[in-house]
Scaffold this motif. Structure first.
Motif, PDB file in Angstrom:
ATOM      1  N   GLY A 159     -19.531   8.502  20.372  1.00 27.33           N
ATOM      2  CA  GLY A 159     -19.291   9.620  21.280  1.00 27.33           C
ATOM      3  C   GLY A 159     -19.159  10.930  20.536  1.00 27.33           C
ATOM      4  N   LEU A 160     -19.612  12.005  21.166  1.00 28.88           N
ATOM      5  CA  LEU A 160     -19.521  13.316  20.549  1.00 28.88           C
ATOM      6  C   LEU A 160     -18.096  13.839  20.551  1.00 28.88           C
ATOM      7  CD1 LEU A 160     -22.689  15.053  21.969  1.00 28.88           C
ATOM      8  CD2 LEU A 160     -22.360  14.067  19.722  1.00 28.88           C
ATOM      9  N   ASP A 161     -17.339  13.521  21.579  1.00 30.40           N
ATOM     10  CA  ASP A 161     -16.006  14.092  21.663  1.00 30.40           C
ATOM     11  C   ASP A 161     -14.916  13.113  21.256  1.00 30.40           C
ATOM     12  OD1 ASP A 161     -15.491  13.842  25.285  1.00 30.40           O
ATOM     13  OD2 ASP A 161     -16.387  12.482  23.845  1.00 30.40           O
ATOM     14  N   ARG A 162     -15.262  11.879  21.004  1.00 28.85           N
ATOM     15  CA  ARG A 162     -14.284  10.893  20.557  1.00 28.85           C
ATOM     16  C   ARG A 162     -14.860  10.160  19.356  1.00 28.85           C
ATOM     17  NH1 ARG A 162     -10.317   9.758  24.687  1.00 28.85           N
ATOM     18  NH2 ARG A 162     -10.919  10.889  26.548  1.00 28.85           N
ATOM     19  N   PRO A 163     -14.652  10.690  18.150  1.00 27.20           N
ATOM     20  CA  PRO A 163     -15.250  10.065  16.974  1.00 27.20           C
ATOM     21  C   PRO A 163     -14.664   8.677  16.742  1.00 27.20           C
ATOM     22  CG  PRO A 163     -13.686  11.733  16.318  1.00 27.20           C
ATOM     23  CD  PRO A 163     -13.827  11.831  17.815  1.00 27.20           C
ATOM     24  N   ASP A 164     -15.527   7.783  16.324  1.00 26.71           N
ATOM     25  CA  ASP A 164     -15.093   6.430  15.986  1.00 26.71           C
ATOM     26  C   ASP A 164     -14.337   6.507  14.665  1.00 26.71           C
ATOM     27  OD1 ASP A 164     -14.809   3.805  15.224  1.00 26.71           O
ATOM     28  OD2 ASP A 164     -16.922   3.292  15.445  1.00 26.71           O
ATOM     29  N   PRO A 165     -13.022   6.198  14.651  1.00 28.27           N
ATOM     30  CA  PRO A 165     -12.247   6.324  13.415  1.00 28.27           C
ATOM     31  C   PRO A 165     -12.744   5.392  12.315  1.00 28.27           C
ATOM     32  CG  PRO A 165     -10.944   5.279  15.147  1.00 28.27           C
ATOM     33  CD  PRO A 165     -12.233   5.727  15.772  1.00 28.27           C
ATOM     34  N   MET A 166     -13.478   4.365  12.667  1.00 27.56           N
ATOM     35  CA  MET A 166     -13.980   3.431  11.670  1.00 27.56           C
ATOM     36  C   MET A 166     -15.382   3.807  11.184  1.00 27.56           C
ATOM     37  SD  MET A 166     -11.293   1.753  11.554  1.00 27.56           S
ATOM     38  CE  MET A 166     -11.683   0.446  10.426  1.00 27.56           C
ATOM     39  N   ASN A 167     -15.961   4.839  11.743  1.00 28.80           N
ATOM     40  CA  ASN A 167     -17.299   5.278  11.403  1.00 28.80           C
ATOM     41  C   ASN A 167     -17.305   5.816   9.971  1.00 28.80           C
ATOM     42  OD1 ASN A 167     -19.588   6.932  11.032  1.00 28.80           O
ATOM     43  ND2 ASN A 167     -19.687   7.419  13.194  1.00 28.80           N
ATOM     44  N   ASP A 168     -18.133   5.234   9.133  1.00 28.20           N
ATOM     45  CA  ASP A 168     -18.200   5.644   7.729  1.00 28.20           C
ATOM     46  C   ASP A 168     -18.665   7.086   7.577  1.00 28.20           C
ATOM     47  OD1 ASP A 168     -18.008   5.005   4.886  1.00 28.20           O
ATOM     48  OD2 ASP A 168     -20.207   5.114   4.885  1.00 28.20           O
ATOM     49  N   LEU A 169     -19.623   7.498   8.394  1.00 31.15           N
ATOM     50  CA  LEU A 169     -20.115   8.875   8.333  1.00 31.15           C
ATOM     51  C   LEU A 169     -18.997   9.865   8.658  1.00 31.15           C
ATOM     52  CD1 LEU A 169     -22.445  10.899   8.052  1.00 31.15           C
ATOM     53  CD2 LEU A 169     -22.941  10.497  10.463  1.00 31.15           C
ATOM     54  N   GLU A 170     -18.215   9.569   9.701  1.00 27.35           N
ATOM     55  CA  GLU A 170     -17.109  10.454  10.077  1.00 27.35           C
ATOM     56  C   GLU A 170     -16.051  10.489   8.978  1.00 27.35           C
ATOM     57  OE1 GLU A 170     -14.547  13.003  12.399  1.00 27.35           O
ATOM     58  OE2 GLU A 170     -16.685  12.757  12.109  1.00 27.35           O
ATOM     59  N   ALA A 171     -15.766   9.361   8.369  1.00 23.12           N
ATOM     60  CA  ALA A 171     -14.783   9.320   7.277  1.00 23.12           C
ATOM     61  C   ALA A 171     -15.250  10.192   6.110  1.00 23.12           C
ATOM     62  CB  ALA A 171     -14.553   7.881   6.823  1.00 23.12           C
ATOM     63  N   LYS A 172     -16.519  10.120   5.775  1.00 24.86           N
ATOM     64  CA  LYS A 172     -17.056  10.931   4.678  1.00 24.86           C
ATOM     65  C   LYS A 172     -17.052  12.416   5.041  1.00 24.86           C
ATOM     66  CE  LYS A 172     -19.788   7.324   2.571  1.00 24.86           C
ATOM     67  NZ  LYS A 172     -21.136   6.818   2.281  1.00 24.86           N
ATOM     68  N   ARG A 173     -17.326  12.732   6.312  1.00 24.81           N
ATOM     69  CA  ARG A 173     -17.292  14.119   6.760  1.00 24.81           C
ATOM     70  C   ARG A 173     -15.881  14.681   6.635  1.00 24.81           C
ATOM     71  NH1 ARG A 173     -16.046  17.567  10.504  1.00 24.81           N
ATOM     72  NH2 ARG A 173     -14.838  16.076  11.680  1.00 24.81           N
ATOM     73  N   LEU A 174     -14.901  13.898   7.038  1.00 30.17           N
ATOM     74  CA  LEU A 174     -13.504  14.340   6.935  1.00 30.17           C
ATOM     75  C   LEU A 174     -13.067  14.490   5.482  1.00 30.17           C
ATOM     76  CD1 LEU A 174     -11.962  12.250   9.838  1.00 30.17           C
ATOM     77  CD2 LEU A 174     -12.379  14.728   9.793  1.00 30.17           C
ATOM     78  N   GLU A 175     -13.515  13.597   4.614  1.00 32.37           N
ATOM     79  CA  GLU A 175     -13.214  13.727   3.179  1.00 32.37           C
ATOM     80  C   GLU A 175     -13.809  15.023   2.627  1.00 32.37           C
ATOM     81  OE1 GLU A 175     -14.641  10.240   1.141  1.00 32.37           O
ATOM     82  OE2 GLU A 175     -13.351   8.912   2.332  1.00 32.37           O
ATOM     83  N   ALA A 176     -15.038  15.323   3.033  1.00 26.08           N
ATOM     84  CA  ALA A 176     -15.691  16.564   2.580  1.00 26.08           C
ATOM     85  C   ALA A 176     -14.886  17.777   3.040  1.00 26.08           C
ATOM     86  CB  ALA A 176     -17.124  16.636   3.100  1.00 26.08           C
ATOM     87  N   LEU A 177     -14.440  17.771   4.286  1.00 28.03           N
ATOM     88  CA  LEU A 177     -13.630  18.879   4.804  1.00 28.03           C
ATOM     89  C   LEU A 177     -12.336  19.020   3.996  1.00 28.03           C
ATOM     90  CD1 LEU A 177     -12.903  21.092   6.857  1.00 28.03           C
ATOM     91  CD2 LEU A 177     -12.100  19.268   8.384  1.00 28.03           C
ATOM     92  N   GLN A 178     -11.676  17.930   3.713  1.00 30.33           N
ATOM     93  CA  GLN A 178     -10.408  17.981   2.974  1.00 30.33           C
ATOM     94  C   GLN A 178     -10.578  18.533   1.559  1.00 30.33           C
ATOM     95  OE1 GLN A 178      -7.370  17.582   4.239  1.00 30.33           O
ATOM     96  NE2 GLN A 178      -8.417  17.292   6.195  1.00 30.33           N
ATOM     97  N   ARG A 179     -11.734  18.306   0.935  1.00 27.85           N
ATOM     98  CA  ARG A 179     -11.970  18.818  -0.429  1.00 27.85           C
ATOM     99  C   ARG A 179     -11.943  20.342  -0.486  1.00 27.85           C
ATOM    100  NH1 ARG A 179     -15.511  14.413  -0.897  1.00 27.85           N
ATOM    101  NH2 ARG A 179     -17.311  15.671  -0.360  1.00 27.85           N
ATOM    102  N   TYR A 180     -12.139  21.001   0.643  1.00 26.14           N
ATOM    103  CA  TYR A 180     -12.113  22.461   0.663  1.00 26.14           C
ATOM    104  C   TYR A 180     -10.696  23.030   0.683  1.00 26.14           C
ATOM    105  CZ  TYR A 180     -17.126  22.620   1.207  1.00 26.14           C
ATOM    106  OH  TYR A 180     -18.468  22.494   0.992  1.00 26.14           O
ATOM    107  N   HIS A 181      -9.707  22.242   1.022  1.00 29.00           N
ATOM    108  CA  HIS A 181      -8.313  22.720   1.079  1.00 29.00           C
ATOM    109  C   HIS A 181      -8.205  24.030   1.862  1.00 29.00           C
ATOM    110  CE1 HIS A 181      -7.099  19.654  -1.765  1.00 29.00           C
ATOM    111  NE2 HIS A 181      -8.142  19.995  -2.515  1.00 29.00           N
ATOM    112  N   ILE A 182      -8.836  24.088   3.026  1.00 28.89           N
ATOM    113  CA  ILE A 182      -8.878  25.322   3.803  1.00 28.89           C
ATOM    114  C   ILE A 182      -8.109  25.222   5.115  1.00 28.89           C
ATOM    115  CG2 ILE A 182     -11.059  24.777   4.974  1.00 28.89           C
ATOM    116  CD1 ILE A 182     -11.742  27.822   4.512  1.00 28.89           C
TER     117      ILE A 182
END
Length: 183
Positions: free
Chosen positions: A44-67
């Motif tokens: 789903g576009l508005d409810r990301p699957d918490p187990m989705n590997d792509l979403e986990a990697k996207r969130l890791e990328a966001l966290q690396r920015y410390h913004i």
């Protein structure tokens, strides 16, 4: 000229590319460039699957920015002012989308600093590899019952471009909104 073409046809200053992050918006480590990965079918576009590997990697990328949750910065504030001016819209924002919310790093024309992710237009934009345009939010089934449409006046037009990291993950958007439709 339609809104998408109008927005996309603007010339950027030398050294800037549409959809790339400003030089100050760099992660702590360098990574190879890659294409934006498509979300797996059925997610789903508005409810990301918490187990989705792509979403986990996207969130890791966001966290690396410390913004996230950092104070305002002139460069981002100037960027949203310029976007609103160029697109002739009363609202513009740089929005970063984490697992639960859409947080506005910079904004003009709106007071809120964040929204639940499932209520954010930007959560749809990060699923795209290019500009996401909703010319009339009231006519779009994806946004029926959306709280921003209950505002007085409601958000009637939305255009957002994903902010894509060098590794190919859309971590947020540069977006503009209007209280009238764009046709």
């Amino acid at each position: 000229m339609d809104a998408e073409a109008e927005i996309g046809s603007r010339n950027l200053p030398t050294g800037h590319n549409a959809g790339t992050l400003p030089p100050s918006f760099a992660p702590n480590q360098s990574v190879p460039a890659a294409r934006l990965a498509e979300p797996p079918a059925g997610v789903g576009l508005d409810r990301p699957d918490p187990m989705n590997d792509l979403e986990a990697k996207r969130l890791e990328a966001l966290q690396r920015y410390h913004i996230l949750d950092t104070p305002p910065e002139t460069e981002f504030d100037d960027l949203v002012q310029l976007a609103a001016q160029l697109c002739n819209t009363p609202i513009a924002a740089v929005c970063l989308v984490d697992g639960q919310r859409a947080w506005f790093k910079a904004r003009t024309g709106i007071q809120v600093t964040e929204l639940p992710r499932e209520l954010s237009f930007c959560s749809h934009t990060i699923q795209q590899a290019r500009m996401f345009v909703v010319r009339d939010t009231l006519a779009d089934e994806r946004f029926r019952g959306h709280p921003r449409l209950q505002d007085s006046p409601p958000v009637r037009f939305y255009a957002g471009y994903p902010l894509i990291t060098p590794e190919g993950y859309a971590v947020g958007t540069l977006c503009v909104m209007d209280r009238v439709t764009r046709g």
